[in-house]
Scaffold this active site. Structure first.
Site, PDB file in Angstrom:
ATOM      1  N   GLY A 234     -54.950 -44.997  46.294  1.00 33.11           N
ATOM      2  CA  GLY A 234     -54.264 -43.822  45.969  1.00 33.11           C
ATOM      3  C   GLY A 234     -54.856 -43.388  44.459  1.00 33.11           C
ATOM      4  O   GLY A 234     -55.436 -44.061  43.847  1.00 33.11           O
ATOM      5  N   PRO A 235     -54.420 -42.253  44.084  1.00 35.48           N
ATOM      6  CA  PRO A 235     -54.814 -41.725  42.849  1.00 35.48           C
ATOM      7  C   PRO A 235     -54.530 -42.238  41.632  1.00 35.48           C
ATOM      8  O   PRO A 235     -53.389 -43.203  41.759  1.00 35.48           O
ATOM      9  CB  PRO A 235     -54.360 -40.448  42.829  1.00 35.48           C
ATOM     10  CG  PRO A 235     -53.869 -39.882  44.020  1.00 35.48           C
ATOM     11  CD  PRO A 235     -53.348 -41.245  44.792  1.00 35.48           C
ATOM     12  N   GLY A 237     -52.372 -43.491  38.379  1.00 34.76           N
ATOM     13  CA  GLY A 237     -50.897 -43.342  38.035  1.00 34.76           C
ATOM     14  C   GLY A 237     -49.947 -43.280  38.946  1.00 34.76           C
ATOM     15  O   GLY A 237     -48.913 -42.794  38.604  1.00 34.76           O
ATOM     16  N   GLY A 239     -48.580 -45.751  40.835  1.00 35.99           N
ATOM     17  CA  GLY A 239     -47.754 -46.706  40.853  1.00 35.99           C
ATOM     18  C   GLY A 239     -48.396 -48.011  41.522  1.00 35.99           C
ATOM     19  O   GLY A 239     -47.522 -48.786  42.164  1.00 35.99           O
ATOM     20  N   LYS A 240     -49.529 -48.186  41.796  1.00 35.07           N
ATOM     21  CA  LYS A 240     -49.969 -49.288  42.741  1.00 35.07           C
ATOM     22  C   LYS A 240     -49.872 -50.477  41.885  1.00 35.07           C
ATOM     23  O   LYS A 240     -49.418 -51.438  42.589  1.00 35.07           O
ATOM     24  CB  LYS A 240     -51.621 -49.171  42.952  1.00 35.07           C
ATOM     25  CG  LYS A 240     -52.075 -47.678  43.579  1.00 35.07           C
ATOM     26  CD  LYS A 240     -53.338 -47.653  43.894  1.00 35.07           C
ATOM     27  CE  LYS A 240     -54.186 -47.493  42.583  1.00 35.07           C
ATOM     28  NZ  LYS A 240     -53.819 -46.293  41.817  1.00 35.07           N
ATOM     29  N   THR A 241     -49.978 -50.517  40.646  1.00 36.05           N
ATOM     30  CA  THR A 241     -49.807 -51.781  39.786  1.00 36.05           C
ATOM     31  C   THR A 241     -48.352 -52.147  39.753  1.00 36.05           C
ATOM     32  O   THR A 241     -48.133 -53.118  39.578  1.00 36.05           O
ATOM     33  CB  THR A 241     -50.582 -51.831  38.358  1.00 36.05           C
ATOM     34  OG1 THR A 241     -51.936 -51.174  38.632  1.00 36.05           O
ATOM     35  CG2 THR A 241     -50.586 -53.010  37.528  1.00 36.05           C
ATOM     36  N   HIS A 457     -56.675 -10.584  28.690  1.00 38.99           N
ATOM     37  CA  HIS A 457     -57.290 -11.561  29.656  1.00 38.99           C
ATOM     38  C   HIS A 457     -56.031 -12.176  30.169  1.00 38.99           C
ATOM     39  O   HIS A 457     -55.941 -12.512  31.606  1.00 38.99           O
ATOM     40  CB  HIS A 457     -58.141 -12.539  28.743  1.00 38.99           C
ATOM     41  CG  HIS A 457     -58.608 -13.653  29.725  1.00 38.99           C
ATOM     42  ND1 HIS A 457     -59.866 -13.752  30.155  1.00 38.99           N
ATOM     43  CD2 HIS A 457     -58.069 -14.810  30.033  1.00 38.99           C
ATOM     44  CE1 HIS A 457     -60.375 -14.469  30.957  1.00 38.99           C
ATOM     45  NE2 HIS A 457     -58.998 -15.474  30.976  1.00 38.99           N
ATOM     46  N   GLU A 458     -55.078 -12.928  29.613  1.00 39.05           N
ATOM     47  CA  GLU A 458     -53.772 -13.695  30.217  1.00 39.05           C
ATOM     48  C   GLU A 458     -53.109 -12.481  30.982  1.00 39.05           C
ATOM     49  O   GLU A 458     -52.558 -13.040  32.186  1.00 39.05           O
ATOM     50  CB  GLU A 458     -53.097 -14.176  29.100  1.00 39.05           C
ATOM     51  CG  GLU A 458     -53.743 -15.396  28.339  1.00 39.05           C
ATOM     52  CD  GLU A 458     -54.473 -16.258  29.245  1.00 39.05           C
ATOM     53  OE1 GLU A 458     -53.795 -16.551  30.178  1.00 39.05           O
ATOM     54  OE2 GLU A 458     -55.412 -17.007  28.888  1.00 39.05           O
TER      55      GLU A 458
END
Length: 655
Positions: A234-235, A237, A239-241, A457-458
């Site tokens: 998975g990407p 961060g 929660g794999k670890t 622009h914004e």
């Protein structure tokens, strides 16, 4: 079994400083014994001066060998003769020195003996005696450096072979030992499945693996086999670890944890040796779990990116890992958990059934899972009672578990910076803004012309996104510089599982709205649209080459899910096709740019009104756009608003 893992606290550890101190004490004692109590006070005396002192009767006795003579001066002479007074030795270790006061190189001992015989006969000298060339003290002094070197070498050899001291992987001869940390359920920090919010599917798989080890008969009694391994993919961060830590906290079996890079060393053969030692330790304590974090450090596909032609140490390590997981003599009571965010580059042999039987995909959390993650991380934070966690979950689309933990921490820091006793909603919104856009730079000097150009622009982004049906709903717009950007617009993208062509085109059109507004109002363009152009180009390229959404190229993709395409020297398409791809990408971008210009031309007055309001307030919200443009007619989902008036006041105060 936990008792076997607990280290013996009564085991004494060798202190090397004791050895160094003992050597120093031995040297001092030898010096005192061999030099007598006159250590450091004996002076050199020439042979002619010695004869002079003998003739004058100053000398009490002489001890000489073949090369040197020790001269003892009479106490009466030391007290009366001016030249000898400064040779009077000071007390050492509480005792008065008794000599010798001088040492003399004698040259030929026969000549000295004849002179001394005459002096004794004339009663100018009390006595003299001849000593052997050296005694045991001199022998030790001469060989002391060699003895120290040999002793130090023996001490280091004993330490390196693990015989003394704490041993372990830091020793030279223990370099092939595994660096895995054995989890101690009594002393290490406990993480349970309660601490892992969301990830329900992944947790079910992991819980079952723990159950395999706790109650294997439940599965083996009907002919099932315990799986060899599970790969968490998975990407970053997500929660794999953390899941692995929860396994260590829940499983009542030995848990070995290490990183894939722990196998890699500069010495040849070390990685394979550490793999063997790791599985040997795990089998001795089986049933057990081994967790290898970032396994792609050693599990990369073999034969790729190795242009040296030499034997690759990493491949040897991988080969040994493959053998241990499912080879002759492998043990079924050891389960291997591994984590990576680059599963596409792993070797196919590592992913086959029988090694990593299960691949568990840990995806980014959805809105419900984000709410659960917020609840976990807000346990230890002092927050206001009416904090809307559901709104926070909706305001953080695409955030991973680690990002949400960072938001909670930043919110607490923001509240503390403002001397608050509790964290409120505004602190969380400020934390989200800081993480997404960067730190506010209110002291950045911007000229009025540049400020108005940024506002146009914004406002262009906000106007086009408001007028496009499938564009993401706007949350707020600011022209306060943040990070590297001079202005920013915050949107709340819908969490879609699939994206249609018209949705991608509307997103591209809204992204090009900033440059289009500059062209409409000033008839000029600037460098301020760099990030917009980068984003649009990636989207258009993905539509053409990845998702097959281009009519001219048809239903074809050049995406390589295996990740091996990066090692190829040739493109997967011809030069003619490359030309068509470039033309279609450009056509898509220019088409949306012209569409954005048309929308802004039709709403030019409202665009200028919005830009003026933005120059005045510096931060505007969705309510301000509704006041100018009216409600969006195609808004199917009503987004929960915060108390916009309070946020507006806060933003105005900051501006």
């Amino acid at each position: 079994m936990a008792g076997n893992m607990k280290p013996n606290p009564n085991k004494s550890k060798f202190n090397p400083w004791l050895l160094y101190g003992s050597i120093l004490v031995i040297i001092l004692v030898i010096q005192l014994l061999t030099r007598g109590s006159s250590f450091g006070n004996t002076k050199e005396l020439s042979l002619s001066k010695l004869y002079e002192y003998v003739d004058k009767g100053y000398v009490d006795k002489i001890e000489f060998s073949r090369s040197a003579a020790k001269v003892y001066i009479k106490e009466s002479a030391l007290e009366s003769v001016e030249d000898l007074k400064n040779t009077q030795s000071k007390p050492l270790l509480g005792q008065q020195s008794k000599g010798p006061q001088f040492i003399t190189d004698i040259g030929d001992p026969k000549i000295l003996q004849e002179k001394l015989d005459l002096a004794v006969k004339d009663q100018k000298l009390t006595e003299y005696k001849s000593e052997p060339e050296s005694n045991w003290g001199d022998f030790l002094i001469s060989f002391l450096p060699i003895i120290i070197i040999i002793g130090f070498w023996l001490f280091m050899m004993r330490r390196m072979t693990g015989g003394g001291g704490s041993g372990g992987g830091g020793q030279i001869f223990s370099i092939g030992k595994s660096k895995a940390k054995l989890f101690d359920e009594k002393n290490d920090i406990q993480v349970s499945f309660k601490d892992v919010a969301g990830l329900e599917g992944a947790k079910d798989e992991i819980v079952e693996i723990v159950e395999f080890l706790k109650n294997p008969e439940k599965y083996t009694s009907i002919g099932g086999k315990i799986p060899k391994g599970a790969l968490l993919v998975g990407p970053p961060g997500t929660g794999k670890t953390l899941l692995a830590k929860a396994v260590a906290g829940e499983a009542k079996v030995p848990f070995f944890s290490l990183s894939g890079s722990d196998f890699v060393e500069m010495f040849v053969g070390v990685g394979a040796s550490r793999v063997r030692d790791l599985f040997k330790q795990a089998k001795e304590k089986s049933p057990a779990i081994i967790f290898i974090d970032e396994i792609d450090a050693v599990g990369r596909a073999r034969g790729k990116s190795n242009f040296s032609g030499s034997n690759d140490e990493r491949e040897n390590t991988l080969n040994q890992l493959l053998t241990e997981m499912d080879g002759f003599g492998s043990n079924t009571n050891v389960i291997v958990l591994a984590a990576t965010n680059r599963a596409e580059i792993l070797d196919k042999a590592l992913l086959r059934a029988g090694r990593f039987d299960r691949q568990i995909y840990v995806d980014l959390p959805d809105v419900k899972e984000r709410e659960q993650i917020f609840n976990v991380h807000l346990r230890n934070i002092k927050k206001v009672d009416n904090l809307d966690i559901d709104f926070l979950a909706k305001q953080t689309p695409g955030f991973s578990g680690a990002d949400i933990a960072n938001v909670c921490n930043e919110a607490a820091l923001t509240a503390a910076r403002k001397d608050k006793s509790q964290v409120d909603m505004q602190d969380f919104l400020d934390a989200v803004d800081r993480i997404i856009g960067g730190l506010e730079k209110k002291n950045k000097i911007i000229s009025p012309d540049e400020k108005y150009a940024i506002a146009i622009h914004e406002a262009g982004h906000a106007t086009v996104s408001w007028m496009c049906e499938h564009a993401s709903p706007l949350v707020k717009v600011t022209i306060v510089p943040r990070g590297q950007s001079l202005g920013a617009a915050w949107y709340l993208p819908a969490e879609r599982q699939i994206v249609r062509t018209e949705q991608m085109l509307d997103e591209m059109c809204a992204t090009m709205g900033g440059r289009a507004a500059e062209k409409i109002i000033f008839d000029k363009i600037s460098t301020g649209a760099l990030s917009d152009l980068e984003k649009v180009t990636k989207q258009a390229k993905a539509m053409v080459t990845v998702y097959g959404l281009n009519e001219k190229l048809g239903n074809i993709t050049y995406y390589d899910s295996s990740g091996q395409g990066e090692y190829n020297f040739s493109k997967p398409y011809s030069e003619d096709t490359a030309k068509v791809i470039d033309e279609e990408i450009s056509k898509l971008i220019e088409g949306q740019y012209e569409r954005a210009q048309k929308i802004l031309s039709d709403n030019r007055d409202k665009l200028i009104q919005l830009a003026d309001l933005l120059c005045e307030k510096e931060v505007i919200f969705k309510q301000d756009l509704e006041n100018i443009f009216g409600k969006r007619p195609f808004d199917k989902e009503v987004i929960e608003d915060i108390e916009v008036t309070e946020v507006e006041k806060s933003a105005e105060g900051e501006a």
